[in-house]
Structure formats: structure tokens, C-alpha cells
Design a protein around this motif. Structure first.
Motif, PDB file in Angstrom:
ATOM      1  N   TYR A 118       5.408  11.723  -0.076  1.00 46.08           N
ATOM      2  CA  TYR A 118       4.482  10.667   0.330  1.00 46.08           C
ATOM      3  C   TYR A 118       4.248  10.678   1.840  1.00 46.08           C
ATOM      4  O   TYR A 118       5.037  11.203   2.617  1.00 46.08           O
ATOM      5  CB  TYR A 118       5.023   9.309  -0.113  1.00 46.08           C
ATOM      6  N   GLU A 119       3.165  10.084   2.237  1.00 43.70           N
ATOM      7  CA  GLU A 119       2.812  10.008   3.651  1.00 43.70           C
ATOM      8  C   GLU A 119       3.292   8.705   4.283  1.00 43.70           C
ATOM      9  O   GLU A 119       3.286   8.558   5.495  1.00 43.70           O
ATOM     10  CB  GLU A 119       1.284  10.130   3.827  1.00 43.70           C
ATOM     11  N   GLY A 120       3.681   7.761   3.452  1.00 49.12           N
ATOM     12  CA  GLY A 120       4.137   6.481   3.973  1.00 49.12           C
ATOM     13  C   GLY A 120       3.682   5.339   3.081  1.00 49.12           C
ATOM     14  O   GLY A 120       2.881   5.517   2.157  1.00 49.12           O
ATOM     15  N   SER A 121       4.213   4.170   3.333  1.00 49.76           N
ATOM     16  CA  SER A 121       3.794   2.969   2.618  1.00 49.76           C
ATOM     17  C   SER A 121       3.851   1.797   3.583  1.00 49.76           C
ATOM     18  O   SER A 121       4.448   1.881   4.658  1.00 49.76           O
ATOM     19  CB  SER A 121       4.682   2.720   1.391  1.00 49.76           C
ATOM     20  N   SER A 122       3.231   0.692   3.189  1.00 45.97           N
ATOM     21  CA  SER A 122       3.190  -0.458   4.087  1.00 45.97           C
ATOM     22  C   SER A 122       3.175  -1.751   3.287  1.00 45.97           C
ATOM     23  O   SER A 122       2.805  -1.771   2.106  1.00 45.97           O
ATOM     24  CB  SER A 122       1.953  -0.404   4.993  1.00 45.97           C
ATOM     25  N   GLN A 152       0.842  -1.194   0.000  1.00 43.09           N
ATOM     26  CA  GLN A 152       0.000   0.000   0.000  1.00 43.09           C
ATOM     27  C   GLN A 152       0.879   1.246   0.000  1.00 43.09           C
ATOM     28  O   GLN A 152       1.734   1.405   0.858  1.00 43.09           O
ATOM     29  CB  GLN A 152      -0.934  -0.010   1.208  1.00 43.09           C
ATOM     30  N   TRP A 153       0.623   2.100  -0.996  1.00 45.69           N
ATOM     31  CA  TRP A 153       1.445   3.294  -1.199  1.00 45.69           C
ATOM     32  C   TRP A 153       0.626   4.303  -1.970  1.00 45.69           C
ATOM     33  O   TRP A 153      -0.147   3.931  -2.869  1.00 45.69           O
ATOM     34  CB  TRP A 153       2.721   2.896  -1.956  1.00 45.69           C
ATOM     35  N   ILE A 193       6.670   2.009   6.347  1.00 43.84           N
ATOM     36  CA  ILE A 193       7.676   3.047   6.159  1.00 43.84           C
ATOM     37  C   ILE A 193       6.955   4.368   6.403  1.00 43.84           C
ATOM     38  O   ILE A 193       5.980   4.686   5.716  1.00 43.84           O
ATOM     39  CB  ILE A 193       8.257   3.074   4.737  1.00 43.84           C
ATOM     40  N   LYS A 194       7.408   5.095   7.381  1.00 37.67           N
ATOM     41  CA  LYS A 194       6.772   6.361   7.714  1.00 37.67           C
ATOM     42  C   LYS A 194       7.367   7.502   6.893  1.00 37.67           C
ATOM     43  O   LYS A 194       8.471   7.408   6.385  1.00 37.67           O
ATOM     44  CB  LYS A 194       6.937   6.672   9.213  1.00 37.67           C
TER      45      LYS A 194
END
Length: 324
Positions: free
Chosen positions: A195-199, A186-187, A242-243
Motif C-alpha cells: 500500500y501507499e498509505g492510509s489516512s 481512506q485506504w 500512515i505512510k
């Protein structure tokens, strides 16, 4: 589901240290070297001494040309007294027949002497330095994938299967057939700084399939666990983030201090008990994104090809045979 989020020295540094009140002998030792002695104690995982271990070592000097490599052999008590002139660091490698070798790097200033240098000697002079050797027990041939390239994640926000036999994404995204685990990346599609982050979330497929974290042995040639602990609780789901403003553009989830022991392709008997399973260990997992806007996954793992065999001691731990 639980979500987890060469030492250099210069004259300027010496002046700074001295200005802060650290004695001049310490500064001189860092620049010119001081006598060092380490009572190296080589032992096995149970704390028993290892006799006849070969120790190769070097006390490093600021002038690298003056650094001399030496070696010695441990006595019946597992000890060897290593001596030399040293500016700061000592590097050691230890080997013995029947054991995996170990390496260790230490700074002489880390042993807690006060003062750190006295009468031209690093303190405490002759301090004991324990080094563990792990026994070679029952190495076997493991199969798997030591990924040196990234796998492109074709879509975001969508669950994708991964076939560990084929080392590929499951159809229609790849040539894989069986889901050993599924993952979703998710990105928001924005570049770093925006970006705000990914997971990344991982879900092992099927009943009783899953994994647990195992700590790695620092310094040992064989850092992994010898075998999977079948009495452990194998969790099916793992999630990582990832923040925004992370120091990483991608996330190194494992490989330095821990690995993920897993079991897959489980079969259950009519009473609901585990009947069959394959065990393995995941040594590397990183995720992030490419400049083309696609996600990317780097994965490395090895698996015991024999059903219900929990042994994970590779016959050549740094290389595994890639499954065709």
C-alpha cells in the motif's frame, strides 16, 4: 487543517563497552553492581515539598535474586535519601494521602556523572531526584467508553458519524443517532508492503464543537488534565496519516504523551454565543485495517455527563462507566 503525521546487559556488551574506552569500573558496575544514593525530592505541582510521602524503591541488580525492595518516608523538606547497590536501573513508586501516586524508572548512568562510577559508587553520588505528586482535587464520575476491541469501519472514502453516547457508528452503519464527530478512512485496500498509505480525518459536528491537544503527565497515576480549558481554541478538524513502510500497521495517534480534550453537542444562543456544551477527553485513537479488507478503529474516551461542566477529573481514572 493541520495534518500530523527493560534495558538488558550481557558480558558481550561489557566487552564491547570496554573496548571503546569506557573504564572498567563502569563495566563492573553494570555486571556486579555499585553503591548508589539518590536524594529523592517529592513535591507537588507548584514545587512545594510533600512531607510524609511513602517511597517504595528497588535498585536493580543483574542477579535479580539479589535485588532488595526498600521503602522510606519523606521529611519536612520533602526529601528522602535512598541507598542501595545497583547494576543500572532504579524503580520508585511514591504515594501520599490526598495525592495521586507516581512511578519513576531511571538508569543510574543517565545522571551525567563523569566518570559514571568512581570508588565503587555511581556518580554523582547522592544526586537529587525530583518526583511530582498531583493533588486529588474534585474527582467526579465520568461516562464513556474504554474500548478494548476494534470497531470495524464498514466503508472507505466515506464520511461516517460516531455517537459518543451510544458508543457506536451512526445509522445506517450502527445504532448511533447523533453525530458527535464524523470520520473518513481512506485506504487503497492493499496490504502492508504494497500500500501507499492510509489516512483518517475527523470532523466534530456542529458550531463550537471541537478539540485541542493536552499533554499527559508522565509517571503519574492520574495523567490527564483536571478540566477542559474553555478558553482554548477548539479545532473542528483533525487529520492523520500512515505512510508507506511505517513501523506501524495501524496508527497510535494518542495515549502515550497526549490526549484530545473535546466538547460536543453544543447549543448556540441567538447572539451566536456558546450556550451549552458537553466536555470530555479522548485517551486513545488508533486506526488501520483488518485482514478481511475492512478498516478498523480503536477509540477510548470519557465525558462529563453534566452540561457545561468542564471537570474531567475521574473518580476512578482507569475505569469509566460504559453508556448503555
Amino acid at each position: 487543517m493541520k495534518r500530523e503525521v527493560l534495558v538488558g546487559f550481557s558480558l558481550a556488551a561489557a566487552v564491547s563497552i570496554y573496548a571503546k574506552g569506557i573504564d572498567n569500573e563502569y563495566v563492573e558496575a553494570l555486571a556486579q553492581g555499585a553503591d548508589a544514593a539518590l536524594n529523592v525530592f517529592v513535591h507537588d505541582e507548584n514545587g512545594h515539598p510533600v512531607e510524609g510521602a511513602v517511597i517504595n524503591y528497588a535498585f536493580w541488580l543483574t542477579n535479580l535474586k539479589q535485588t532488595i525492595a526498600k521503602n522510606g518516608i519523606t521529611d519536612k523538606s520533602g526529601h528522602y535519601l535512598a541507598k542501595g547497590k545497583c547494576s543500572a536501573d532504579v524503580h520508585l513508586s511514591v504515594s501520599c494521602e490526598g495525592y495521586y501516586s507516581s512511578r519513576l524508572e531511571k538508569s543510574m548512568s543517565s545522571f551525567g556523572g563523569d566518570p559514571k562510577v568512581s570508588d565503587g559508587k555511581w556518580q554523582p553520588y547522592g544526586v537529587e531526584l525530583p518526583i511530582e505528586l498531583r493533588k486529588i482535587k474534585n474527582p467526579i464520575h465520568l461516562v464513556g467508553y474504554s474500548g478494548r476491541s476494534f470497531i470495524e469501519i464498514p466503508v472507505t472514502n466515506t464520511w461516517i458519524g460516531f455517537d459518543m453516547d451510544k458508543c457506536d457508528l451512526v445509522r445506517p452503519f450502527g445504532k448511533g443517532i447523533t453525530d458527535d464527530f464524523r470520520f473518513i478512512f481512506q485506504w487503497d485496500g492493499k496490504i502492508r508492503g504494497q500500500y501507499e498509505g492510509s489516512s483518517l480525518s475527523i470532523r466534530f459536528a456542529g458550531p463550537c464543537a471541537g478539540g485541542y491537544w493536552a499533554n499527559l503527565k508522565s509517571g503519574s497515576e492520574f495523567r490527564s488534565v483536571y478540566s477542559a480549558d474553555t478558553n482554548q481554541t477548539f479545532l473542528s478538524d483533525f487529520a492523520f496519516d500512515i505512510k508507506k513502510d511505517s513501523e506501524y500497521w495501524d496508527a497510535p495517534i494518542m495515549g502515550k504523551t497526549r490526549s484530545l480534550v473535546f466538547r460536543t453537542r453544543c447549543k448556540i444562543d441567538p447572539d451566536g454565543n456558546l450556550k451549552e456544551a458537553y466536555y470530555g477527553i479522548m485517551n486513545k485513537l488508533r486506526f488501520g485495517w483488518n485482514s478481511n479488507g475492512k478498516g478498523r478503529l480503536e477509540i477510548s474516551y470519557s465525558r462529563n455527563p453534566k452540561v457545561n461542566d468542564a471537570n474531567l477529573e475521574s473518580d476512578y481514572f482507569s475505569k469509566v462507566s460504559k453508556v448503555k
